[in-house]
Design an enzyme around this catalytic site. Structure first.
Site, mmCIF file in Angstrom:
data_model
loop_
_atom_site.group_PDB
_atom_site.id
_atom_site.type_symbol
_atom_site.label_atom_id
_atom_site.label_comp_id
_atom_site.label_asym_id
_atom_site.label_seq_id
_atom_site.Cartn_x
_atom_site.Cartn_y
_atom_site.Cartn_z
ATOM 1 N N ILE A 61 54.388 45.803 77.567
ATOM 2 C CA ILE A 61 53.798 45.018 76.483
ATOM 3 C C ILE A 61 53.928 45.775 75.161
ATOM 4 O O ILE A 61 53.922 47.005 75.137
ATOM 5 C CB ILE A 61 52.319 44.685 76.810
ATOM 6 C CG1 ILE A 61 51.793 43.556 75.929
ATOM 7 C CG2 ILE A 61 51.434 45.924 76.754
ATOM 8 C CD1 ILE A 61 50.487 42.950 76.427
ATOM 9 N N CYS A 62 54.081 45.012 74.096
ATOM 10 C CA CYS A 62 54.082 45.570 72.742
ATOM 11 C C CYS A 62 53.176 44.667 71.902
ATOM 12 O O CYS A 62 52.217 44.107 72.421
ATOM 13 C CB CYS A 62 55.501 45.693 72.188
ATOM 14 S SG CYS A 62 56.382 44.123 72.013
ATOM 15 N N GLN A 63 53.502 44.467 70.638
ATOM 16 C CA GLN A 63 52.668 43.601 69.808
ATOM 17 C C GLN A 63 53.049 42.133 69.962
ATOM 18 O O GLN A 63 52.190 41.278 70.093
ATOM 19 C CB GLN A 63 52.751 44.015 68.331
ATOM 20 C CG GLN A 63 51.764 43.293 67.434
ATOM 21 C CD GLN A 63 50.316 43.590 67.809
ATOM 22 O OE1 GLN A 63 49.970 44.684 68.232
ATOM 23 N NE2 GLN A 63 49.451 42.604 67.673
#
Length: 106
Positions: A61-63
């Site tokens: 996951i990232c932004q």
């Protein structure tokens, strides 16, 4: 090609104890991350893989989902089973889910 997972599917997997790898930079992570997410910044991911399991799916996951797709591809190339979380932490927040502030995963 990167496998992705929708936010509703990720929510269910997270509730079941999914392993979550956050590839944002430390300042982003400290500002709010998915509970239980382990930090492995994209800028130094290969040196941050110690706690990443090879015997279960890694939910990257990232932004927003852009960096996580690239890093999931890298992890797959390194022998991990990895999927990118569509919409990233932004989608998690938009779904009304809580975030953890600070440097710790829990």
């Amino acid at each position: 090609m990167t496998q992705t997972i929708t936010m509703p599917s990720f929510l269910a997997r997270h509730a079941d104890g999914a392993f979550v790898l956050d590839v944002r930079e430390p300042a982003e992570y400290v500002g709010g991350h998915v509970p239980g997410a382990v930090l492995a910044p994209m800028s130094r991911i290969t040196s941050s893989l110690g706690p990443v399991p090879k015997d279960r799916t890694v939910h990257v996951i990232c932004q927003s989902g852009n960096r996580s797709r690239s890093m999931a591809d890298l992890l797959v190339a390194l022998g991990y089973e990895a999927v990118s979380v569509d919409g990233g932490t932004s989608a998690w927040v938009a779904a009304g889910r809580p975030v953890v502030m600070g440097a710790h995963a829990a």
